[in-house]
Design a protein around this motif. Structure first.
Motif, PDB file in Angstrom:
ATOM      1  N   ALA A   1      57.268 -61.818  15.168  1.00  0.00           N
ATOM      2  CA  ALA A   1      56.140 -61.466  14.321  1.00  0.00           C
ATOM      3  C   ALA A   1      56.378 -61.930  12.886  1.00  0.00           C
ATOM      4  O   ALA A   1      55.440 -62.267  12.177  1.00  0.00           O
ATOM      5  CB  ALA A   1      55.916 -59.958  14.351  1.00  0.00           C
ATOM      6  N   ARG A   2      57.663 -61.953  12.491  1.00  0.00           N
ATOM      7  CA  ARG A   2      57.977 -62.421  11.148  1.00  0.00           C
ATOM      8  C   ARG A   2      57.983 -63.942  11.075  1.00  0.00           C
ATOM      9  O   ARG A   2      58.270 -64.508  10.034  1.00  0.00           O
ATOM     10  CB  ARG A   2      59.348 -61.885  10.705  1.00  0.00           C
ATOM     11  CG  ARG A   2      59.347 -60.410  10.371  1.00  0.00           C
ATOM     12  CD  ARG A   2      60.592 -60.027   9.561  1.00  0.00           C
ATOM     13  NE  ARG A   2      61.827 -60.355  10.256  1.00  0.00           N
ATOM     14  CZ  ARG A   2      62.480 -59.501  11.022  1.00  0.00           C
ATOM     15  NH1 ARG A   2      62.036 -58.279  11.195  1.00  0.00           N
ATOM     16  NH2 ARG A   2      63.593 -59.858  11.619  1.00  0.00           N
ATOM     17  N   GLY A   3      57.711 -64.578  12.198  1.00  0.00           N
ATOM     18  CA  GLY A   3      57.647 -66.030  12.195  1.00  0.00           C
ATOM     19  C   GLY A   3      59.000 -66.693  12.339  1.00  0.00           C
ATOM     20  O   GLY A   3      59.140 -67.879  12.089  1.00  0.00           O
ATOM     21  N   GLU A   4      60.029 -65.936  12.756  1.00  0.00           N
ATOM     22  CA  GLU A   4      61.328 -66.560  12.946  1.00  0.00           C
ATOM     23  C   GLU A   4      61.322 -67.406  14.214  1.00  0.00           C
ATOM     24  O   GLU A   4      60.487 -67.245  15.090  1.00  0.00           O
ATOM     25  CB  GLU A   4      62.418 -65.481  13.028  1.00  0.00           C
ATOM     26  CG  GLU A   4      62.605 -64.775  11.692  1.00  0.00           C
ATOM     27  CD  GLU A   4      63.583 -63.629  11.774  1.00  0.00           C
ATOM     28  OE1 GLU A   4      64.271 -63.507  12.806  1.00  0.00           O
ATOM     29  OE2 GLU A   4      63.652 -62.863  10.806  1.00  0.00           O
ATOM     30  N   ASP A   5      62.260 -68.317  14.271  1.00  0.00           N
ATOM     31  CA  ASP A   5      62.271 -69.282  15.371  1.00  0.00           C
ATOM     32  C   ASP A   5      62.549 -68.630  16.718  1.00  0.00           C
ATOM     33  O   ASP A   5      63.443 -67.794  16.854  1.00  0.00           O
ATOM     34  CB  ASP A   5      63.331 -70.353  15.104  1.00  0.00           C
ATOM     35  CG  ASP A   5      62.869 -71.317  14.032  1.00  0.00           C
ATOM     36  OD1 ASP A   5      61.664 -71.300  13.721  1.00  0.00           O
ATOM     37  OD2 ASP A   5      63.713 -72.052  13.511  1.00  0.00           O
ATOM     38  N   ILE A   6      61.765 -69.024  17.696  1.00  0.00           N
ATOM     39  CA  ILE A   6      62.029 -68.675  19.082  1.00  0.00           C
ATOM     40  C   ILE A   6      62.688 -69.905  19.695  1.00  0.00           C
ATOM     41  O   ILE A   6      62.206 -71.015  19.503  1.00  0.00           O
ATOM     42  CB  ILE A   6      60.717 -68.340  19.816  1.00  0.00           C
ATOM     43  CG1 ILE A   6      60.060 -67.124  19.159  1.00  0.00           C
ATOM     44  CG2 ILE A   6      60.956 -68.109  21.292  1.00  0.00           C
ATOM     45  CD1 ILE A   6      58.612 -66.947  19.554  1.00  0.00           C
ATOM     46  N   PRO A   7      63.819 -69.730  20.397  1.00  0.00           N
ATOM     47  CA  PRO A   7      64.485 -70.913  20.941  1.00  0.00           C
ATOM     48  C   PRO A   7      63.591 -71.667  21.918  1.00  0.00           C
ATOM     49  O   PRO A   7      62.986 -71.072  22.820  1.00  0.00           O
ATOM     50  CB  PRO A   7      65.723 -70.341  21.636  1.00  0.00           C
ATOM     51  CG  PRO A   7      65.454 -68.879  21.797  1.00  0.00           C
ATOM     52  CD  PRO A   7      64.517 -68.488  20.701  1.00  0.00           C
ATOM     53  N   VAL A   8      63.483 -72.976  21.706  1.00  0.00           N
ATOM     54  CA  VAL A   8      62.701 -73.844  22.596  1.00  0.00           C
ATOM     55  C   VAL A   8      63.586 -75.022  22.985  1.00  0.00           C
ATOM     56  O   VAL A   8      64.234 -75.622  22.126  1.00  0.00           O
ATOM     57  CB  VAL A   8      61.427 -74.361  21.894  1.00  0.00           C
ATOM     58  CG1 VAL A   8      60.668 -75.306  22.818  1.00  0.00           C
ATOM     59  CG2 VAL A   8      60.532 -73.205  21.465  1.00  0.00           C
ATOM     60  N   ALA A   9      63.629 -75.319  24.277  1.00  0.00           N
ATOM     61  CA  ALA A   9      64.449 -76.439  24.736  1.00  0.00           C
ATOM     62  C   ALA A   9      63.791 -77.059  25.951  1.00  0.00           C
ATOM     63  O   ALA A   9      63.004 -76.414  26.646  1.00  0.00           O
ATOM     64  CB  ALA A   9      65.858 -75.962  25.075  1.00  0.00           C
ATOM     65  N   ALA A  10      64.132 -78.318  26.203  1.00  0.00           N
ATOM     66  CA  ALA A  10      63.640 -78.973  27.414  1.00  0.00           C
ATOM     67  C   ALA A  10      64.162 -78.206  28.629  1.00  0.00           C
ATOM     68  O   ALA A  10      65.318 -77.810  28.676  1.00  0.00           O
ATOM     69  CB  ALA A  10      64.112 -80.415  27.459  1.00  0.00           C
ATOM     70  N   ALA A  11      63.273 -78.012  29.618  1.00  0.00           N
ATOM     71  CA  ALA A  11      63.650 -77.234  30.807  1.00  0.00           C
ATOM     72  C   ALA A  11      64.368 -78.136  31.804  1.00  0.00           C
ATOM     73  O   ALA A  11      63.896 -78.400  32.898  1.00  0.00           O
ATOM     74  CB  ALA A  11      62.404 -76.604  31.430  1.00  0.00           C
ATOM     75  N   THR A  12      65.523 -78.603  31.361  1.00  0.00           N
ATOM     76  CA  THR A  12      66.328 -79.457  32.234  1.00  0.00           C
ATOM     77  C   THR A  12      67.655 -78.774  32.494  1.00  0.00           C
ATOM     78  O   THR A  12      68.066 -77.881  31.765  1.00  0.00           O
ATOM     79  CB  THR A  12      66.586 -80.828  31.581  1.00  0.00           C
ATOM     80  OG1 THR A  12      67.129 -80.604  30.281  1.00  0.00           O
ATOM     81  CG2 THR A  12      65.302 -81.627  31.461  1.00  0.00           C
ATOM     82  N   LEU A  13      68.318 -79.208  33.559  1.00  0.00           N
ATOM     83  CA  LEU A  13      69.579 -78.590  33.946  1.00  0.00           C
ATOM     84  C   LEU A  13      70.693 -79.120  33.051  1.00  0.00           C
ATOM     85  O   LEU A  13      70.939 -80.324  32.999  1.00  0.00           O
ATOM     86  CB  LEU A  13      69.871 -78.908  35.414  1.00  0.00           C
ATOM     87  CG  LEU A  13      70.909 -78.037  36.106  1.00  0.00           C
ATOM     88  CD1 LEU A  13      70.570 -76.564  35.970  1.00  0.00           C
ATOM     89  CD2 LEU A  13      71.013 -78.434  37.568  1.00  0.00           C
ATOM     90  N   ALA A  14      71.356 -78.196  32.339  1.00  0.00           N
ATOM     91  CA  ALA A  14      72.474 -78.592  31.492  1.00  0.00           C
ATOM     92  C   ALA A  14      73.679 -78.928  32.374  1.00  0.00           C
ATOM     93  O   ALA A  14      73.861 -78.328  33.433  1.00  0.00           O
ATOM     94  CB  ALA A  14      72.828 -77.458  30.538  1.00  0.00           C
TER      95      ALA A  14
END
Lengths: 273, 201
Positions: free
Chosen positions: B33-46
């Motif tokens: 809600a404070r606008g902090e980053d939500i982790p986003v990454a490609a949905a690939t197998l590490a």
């Protein structure tokens, strides 16, 4: 709860019971849910709005966001074009997403079988896996008819339809997996090596469009689900018994006599042969 | 099925696996809600992280110096141990030799009908602060000091022995207590817990 909650197209007003981010943080509050969002609609960056707030900006196809810790409640989720100024003209939704505390969910924005954008809320299985095993969850979120999932050439999942899922528990290891039209062994996707790691729920999404020939796999993993061995049997002879166990020693002695006797019999038979 | 081969005390061939990590979800709704980053990454197998297996464990002054091999579980869900009591098994899904968190579990038979008593019979009465050295597959040596030696009924072996979280420690397990000749099993597990003695030794 391995059946996905189909929420696509269900619109029940504003509906948000818990205002976003203002749940009380006292000891009686249950643990929040972990909510991830998968963008599985090809070619279209979007914004994701939760209770009217832009929560994911310029979210790209094939990306996974989260997990976001959300207190239990019902959230209104809308997905708009990436240049929208508010959520009044959504591409998908708004949909009400009920969330229970201490659970794991993935909201997938994807195509339905007919190729229309939709959204499905999946409850992720985060129970402990048996010791030495991993969990493989397969979700059909592609514009394609029913599929089979092949592992090493054999169908391990049959007739999976959009937007259903199936969950397997497998010994840890790597499998060669492919997705084929139901009843076929001709791969639409793969074969690809998929690692089923111990204690991990590896969630594989088939997404894209069969008509456009852009079917792909997206992968999400949930770790920390390893079960423990149920025992350690670390002795078999009774030579190291504590507090006295003469019976054990007698047992070993008797066995030695038996072994010696057996050897004698073998010798006797060979002598006769 | 391949798992059918994992019976009894047969050691299991080594295979690299990813040690399970703890679930991580630290982002809060308020943060969002404070606008902090939500982790986003490609949905690939590490690519999987390769564990560093322990290959040797030594206990100073107790004539314990044994080879360690990776092991898993048998069909009934029990930890597999090398049949030879002079070889210890590393539970391959416990913490590895390089771990910062959780327990590294090493266990060996206390005895066997074929080989007699094993070296782990001498870990059952280690004093506190006794020194244990574990050598990793990459040659690194790590020194531990004994914190406790406990006995548990085998059916009541606590889950904390296999805890994958919390401060890193070493756990050595063997058998103790009375022996039942009918089932050829001991009544107890002896569990030695040791803490890192401040870096590599």
């Amino acid at each position: 709860m391995r059946t996905p909650i189909r929420i696509a197209g269900v619109v029940i007003g504003a509906g948000a019971l818990t205002a976003f981010g203002v749940a009380p943080a006292n000891a009686a509050t249950p643990a929040p849910a972990g909510v991830s969002v998968l963008h599985a609609v090809p070619d279209t960056p979007v914004d994701v709005w939760v209770d009217g707030e832009r929560t994911l900006d310029d979210f790209q196809p094939g990306d996974l966001a989260g997990p976001l810790a959300l207190p239990a409640g019902t959230y209104s989720v809308a997905i708009t074009a990436a240049d929208a100024t508010d959520d009044s003209d959504p591409v998908i939704g708004p949909v009400d997403v009920p969330v229970e505390g201490d659970r794991s969910y993935t909201i997938a924005a994807h195509l339905n079988e007919g190729g229309e954008p939709t959204a499905t809320v999946f409850a992720n299985d985060t129970s402990a896996a048996p010791a030495g095993q991993g969990r493989l969850t397969v979700r059909h979120t592609a514009a394609a008819p029913a599929v089979d999932v092949l592992a090493g050439g054999d169908a391990v999942i049959e007739g999976l339809e959009n937007p259903d899922e199936q969950v397997l528990e497998l010994p840890a290891g790597t499998i060669s997996a492919a997705v084929a039209a139901a009843g076929s062994t001709d791969p639409l996707i793969g074969p690809a090596d998929v690692q089923v790691a111990e204690g991990v729920n590896t969630i594989v999404y088939a997404w894209g469009s069969a008509d456009d020939d852009d079917l792909e796999l997206a992968v999400q993993t949930i770790t920390g689900l390893g079960g423990n061995p149920n025992g350690i049997n670390s002795g078999t002879a009774g030579l190291a018994a504590e507090g006295g166990s003469p019976v054990g020693l007698i047992g070993v002695g008797a066995l030695a006599v038996l072994v010696a006797g057996g050897a004698a019999l073998v010798v006797a038979r060979r002598a006769r042969a | 099925m391949a798992v059918a081969a994992l019976t009894g005390c047969a050691p299991v061939a080594a295979a690299p696996v990813t040690p399970a990590a703890t679930p991580s979800s630290t982002t809060s709704a308020t943060a969002a809600a404070r606008g902090e980053d939500i982790p986003v990454a490609a949905a690939t197998l590490a690519p999987p992280e390769e564990p560093v297996p322990p290959v040797r464990v030594q206990v100073a002054g107790r004539d314990v110096d044994v080879t360690v091999v990776p092991v898993g579980v048998d069909r009934r869900g029990a930890m597999v141990l090398p049949e030879d009591p002079s070889v210890a098994g590393w539970y391959r899904w416990s913490s590895d030799a390089d771990a910062a968190r959780g327990t590294t579990v090493l266990a060996a038979h206390v005895d066997s009908l074929r080989w007699g008593l094993g070296p782990f019979v001498r870990i059952r009465d280690l004093p506190d602060d006794a020194e244990i050295v574990v050598t990793a597959d990459d040659g690194a040596r790590r020194t531990y000091r004994v914190d406790s030696t406990e006995r548990f009924r085998k059916a009541a072996l606590p889950d904390r022995v296999f805890d994958r979280t919390g401060a890193h420690r070493l756990v050595l397990v063997t058998c103790g207590g009375t022996f039942d000749p009918a089932t050829r099993t001991y009544s107890d597990n002896v569990v030695v817990t040791a803490r890192p003695a401040g870096g590599s030794g």
